[in-house]
Design a protein around this motif. Sequence first.
Motif, PDB file in Angstrom:
ATOM      1  N   LEU A 138      -2.690  -5.963 -13.514  1.00  0.00           N
ATOM      2  CA  LEU A 138      -2.928  -5.349 -12.210  1.00  0.00           C
ATOM      3  C   LEU A 138      -3.100  -3.841 -12.345  1.00  0.00           C
ATOM      4  CD1 LEU A 138      -3.046  -5.484  -9.102  1.00  0.00           C
ATOM      5  CD2 LEU A 138      -0.544  -5.215  -9.100  1.00  0.00           C
ATOM      6  N   VAL A 139      -4.291  -3.348 -12.040  1.00  0.00           N
ATOM      7  CA  VAL A 139      -4.517  -1.903 -11.936  1.00  0.00           C
ATOM      8  C   VAL A 139      -3.895  -1.463 -10.622  1.00  0.00           C
ATOM      9  CG1 VAL A 139      -6.257  -0.094 -11.749  1.00  0.00           C
ATOM     10  CG2 VAL A 139      -6.595  -1.981 -13.346  1.00  0.00           C
ATOM     11  N   SER A 140      -2.874  -0.620 -10.691  1.00  0.00           N
ATOM     12  CA  SER A 140      -2.035  -0.390  -9.523  1.00  0.00           C
ATOM     13  C   SER A 140      -2.384   0.872  -8.735  1.00  0.00           C
ATOM     14  CB  SER A 140      -0.561  -0.399  -9.933  1.00  0.00           C
ATOM     15  OG  SER A 140      -0.342   0.486 -11.012  1.00  0.00           O
ATOM     16  N   LEU A 141      -1.955   2.045  -9.185  1.00  0.00           N
ATOM     17  CA  LEU A 141      -2.123   3.252  -8.372  1.00  0.00           C
ATOM     18  C   LEU A 141      -3.527   3.855  -8.463  1.00  0.00           C
ATOM     19  CD1 LEU A 141       1.335   4.999  -8.935  1.00  0.00           C
ATOM     20  CD2 LEU A 141       0.514   3.857  -6.858  1.00  0.00           C
ATOM     21  N   GLN A 142      -4.268   3.581  -9.509  1.00  0.00           N
ATOM     22  CA  GLN A 142      -5.651   4.057  -9.586  1.00  0.00           C
ATOM     23  C   GLN A 142      -6.522   3.075  -8.819  1.00  0.00           C
ATOM     24  OE1 GLN A 142      -9.217   3.837 -10.207  1.00  0.00           O
ATOM     25  NE2 GLN A 142      -8.909   3.348 -12.372  1.00  0.00           N
ATOM     26  N   ARG A 143      -7.153   3.557  -7.720  1.00  0.00           N
ATOM     27  CA  ARG A 143      -7.837   2.657  -6.788  1.00  0.00           C
ATOM     28  C   ARG A 143      -9.308   3.019  -6.592  1.00  0.00           C
ATOM     29  NH1 ARG A 143      -4.314  -1.454  -6.629  1.00  0.00           N
ATOM     30  NH2 ARG A 143      -5.508  -2.265  -4.855  1.00  0.00           N
TER      31      ARG A 143
ATOM     32  N   GLU B 209       4.102  -1.432   0.077  1.00  0.00           N
ATOM     33  CA  GLU B 209       3.916  -2.757   0.676  1.00  0.00           C
ATOM     34  C   GLU B 209       2.554  -3.341   0.307  1.00  0.00           C
ATOM     35  OE1 GLU B 209       6.498  -4.271   1.957  1.00  0.00           O
ATOM     36  OE2 GLU B 209       7.495  -2.407   1.378  1.00  0.00           O
ATOM     37  N   TYR B 210       1.554  -2.510   0.249  1.00  0.00           N
ATOM     38  CA  TYR B 210       0.202  -2.940  -0.107  1.00  0.00           C
ATOM     39  C   TYR B 210       0.178  -3.519  -1.520  1.00  0.00           C
ATOM     40  CZ  TYR B 210      -4.959  -2.416  -0.428  1.00  0.00           C
ATOM     41  OH  TYR B 210      -6.306  -2.619  -0.562  1.00  0.00           O
ATOM     42  N   LEU B 211       0.800  -2.818  -2.452  1.00  0.00           N
ATOM     43  CA  LEU B 211       0.817  -3.282  -3.843  1.00  0.00           C
ATOM     44  C   LEU B 211       1.712  -4.511  -4.010  1.00  0.00           C
ATOM     45  CD1 LEU B 211       0.910   0.124  -5.753  1.00  0.00           C
ATOM     46  CD2 LEU B 211      -1.036  -1.410  -5.439  1.00  0.00           C
ATOM     47  N   ARG B 212       2.808  -4.544  -3.293  1.00  0.00           N
ATOM     48  CA  ARG B 212       3.685  -5.708  -3.385  1.00  0.00           C
ATOM     49  C   ARG B 212       2.987  -6.956  -2.854  1.00  0.00           C
ATOM     50  NH1 ARG B 212       9.331  -3.772  -0.870  1.00  0.00           N
ATOM     51  NH2 ARG B 212      10.049  -5.814  -1.610  1.00  0.00           N
TER      52      ARG B 212
ATOM     53  N   GLU C 207       0.229 -12.194  -4.159  1.00  0.00           N
ATOM     54  CA  GLU C 207      -0.957 -13.050  -4.279  1.00  0.00           C
ATOM     55  C   GLU C 207      -1.144 -13.534  -5.718  1.00  0.00           C
ATOM     56  OE1 GLU C 207      -4.119 -10.680  -2.732  1.00  0.00           O
ATOM     57  OE2 GLU C 207      -3.354 -10.727  -0.672  1.00  0.00           O
ATOM     58  N   LEU C 208      -0.860 -12.678  -6.665  1.00  0.00           N
ATOM     59  CA  LEU C 208      -0.971 -13.087  -8.063  1.00  0.00           C
ATOM     60  C   LEU C 208       0.116 -14.099  -8.432  1.00  0.00           C
ATOM     61  CD1 LEU C 208      -1.741  -9.625  -9.698  1.00  0.00           C
ATOM     62  CD2 LEU C 208      -3.311 -11.568  -9.518  1.00  0.00           C
ATOM     63  N   LEU C 209       1.291 -13.922  -7.877  1.00  0.00           N
ATOM     64  CA  LEU C 209       2.389 -14.837  -8.178  1.00  0.00           C
ATOM     65  C   LEU C 209       2.159 -16.233  -7.602  1.00  0.00           C
ATOM     66  CD1 LEU C 209       5.460 -12.470  -7.643  1.00  0.00           C
ATOM     67  CD2 LEU C 209       4.584 -13.334  -9.820  1.00  0.00           C
ATOM     68  N   ALA C 210       1.186 -16.363  -6.708  1.00  0.00           N
ATOM     69  CA  ALA C 210       0.851 -17.690  -6.178  1.00  0.00           C
ATOM     70  C   ALA C 210       0.319 -18.603  -7.274  1.00  0.00           C
ATOM     71  CB  ALA C 210      -0.170 -17.558  -5.049  1.00  0.00           C
ATOM     72  N   TYR C 211      -0.200 -18.011  -8.349  1.00  0.00           N
ATOM     73  CA  TYR C 211      -0.576 -18.799  -9.529  1.00  0.00           C
ATOM     74  C   TYR C 211       0.702 -19.069 -10.327  1.00  0.00           C
ATOM     75  CZ  TYR C 211      -5.522 -17.596  -8.788  1.00  0.00           C
ATOM     76  OH  TYR C 211      -6.780 -17.443  -8.279  1.00  0.00           O
TER      77      TYR C 211
END
Length: 365
Positions: free
Chosen positions: A95-100, A145-148, A153-157
Motif C-alpha cells: 500500500l502506497v500510503s502518504l504519497q498520493r 480514517e481514509y487510509l484505515r 478493503e485490502l483485509l477483505a482478501y
Amino acid sequence: MDRKTFLKYTSSTLAGVASGFNLSKAFGGQKVRLRNHKLSKNWAWITETEGSVDDWKYRLEKLKKAGFDAILPQKNFDTIIPAAEKVGIEVHAWLVSLQRGSDTEAQQKHPEWFMVNRKGQSSLSDPAYVDYYKWFCPSRKPVHEYLREEVSELLAYTEIKSIHLDYIRYPDVILPISLQPKYDIVQDKEYSQYDYCYCSVCRQRFKEQYGTDPLELKDPAQSREWKLYRYNQVTTLVNKIALDVHEQNRLLTAAVFPTPDIARTLVRQNWPDWDLDAVLPMMYHNFYDKGLSWIAEAVKEARNELPKTTALYSGLFVPAMDEKELAQAFEYAMDAGADGISLFTDTAMKGKHWKNLRRVIQKGS
C-alpha cells in the motif's frame, strides 16, 4: 535507473506478539538453511501485475524455485492470489500510503489534506522533485480514517498475509546523495521548499504542545521538538493501522529508508518505534554512494534499534547489481543478521541473477 523512474515504479513485532501471533509461524513460508544455520525468508516487490492466472503461475514458479516465499503486489489480487496459492507463495498487500500522486479523488475533494512546505506551498499544487510528489499530512485525523479504510478493503482478501506500508513518511527534505545530481540539486542543509509540513493543523498542534509556531523557530532544522513532533505523527498513524491489522489476525510490515538514522534525517521516519511485525529497509547502497559491504553495516544499525522479535528483510535494488554482486549482497545481509531479503524487483532479474542467487540461497540447505 533514475529516481523518477524508481518512484514511478513504486507509485515503502512486539505488537504482534501481544496480539497472540506466533511470529515464526506467521512468517513461516518455505525457508532454507544457510551454511551458518540461519534460516532465510525472501520477498519480492511486484510492480508489473498484469497477466492471467497461468502467466502468474509461471512467474511465481521461477521465484519459488529461486528460494522466494512472499510477494508484494499493489493490485490485481483476484488474479495473483489463485496463482500464488497453487505455487505456495504468500501474498502481502503493498500500500502506497502518504504519497498520493495518483489519488485524483482525494486531490479534488480534499486539497486541504496535503502537506505544505516551509515556503507555504502545498505539495498538491507545487510538488517537490517530480509532479506526483503530492503527500497527505499525517497530522490530520481524516487522513488517518481514509487510509484505515483502504487497509480495511485490502483485509477483505482473507488470503493476504500482511499489509505492507510504503511511502509512510514525509517527502525527502534531503535526497540521497547520488540522486541530487540527477535533479541538479545540492542539498547541504534543509531548504524551505523541501521541508514539510507547515499546514495549519501542524502549526496549531505544535504550538499547543510546545508554545511556538514552527514558522517562528529560528532554525527549524535544529529544533529537537519539531523533529519529534513530525516523527510522532507518522508513528501514531502506523500504530493505529497496526491495531486494525492485528485485530484481523494479520500482520503489518513496512518499506522504510535503510537505517534508522538515515530515515529520521532524510524523511522524518522513526521506524524503530513502529508496531511492525517485519520491516523491509530499502538498503539501496548505490543511492548513498556506498559499496556492497555497506549493506551489512545497515543491517547491523537497524538490528541495534529494532526489537529482537521484529523480522528484518534487507531490501536490495537489483538494477544496481550484476549477478555476482546480488549474490554477495544476500550474503552480506544474512551474515549481518537479516532474516532474508526483498528484491526490487523480480522483473529486473536476468538469467544469471536467478542462477547465482538461487545458488547462494540454497547453499548448505
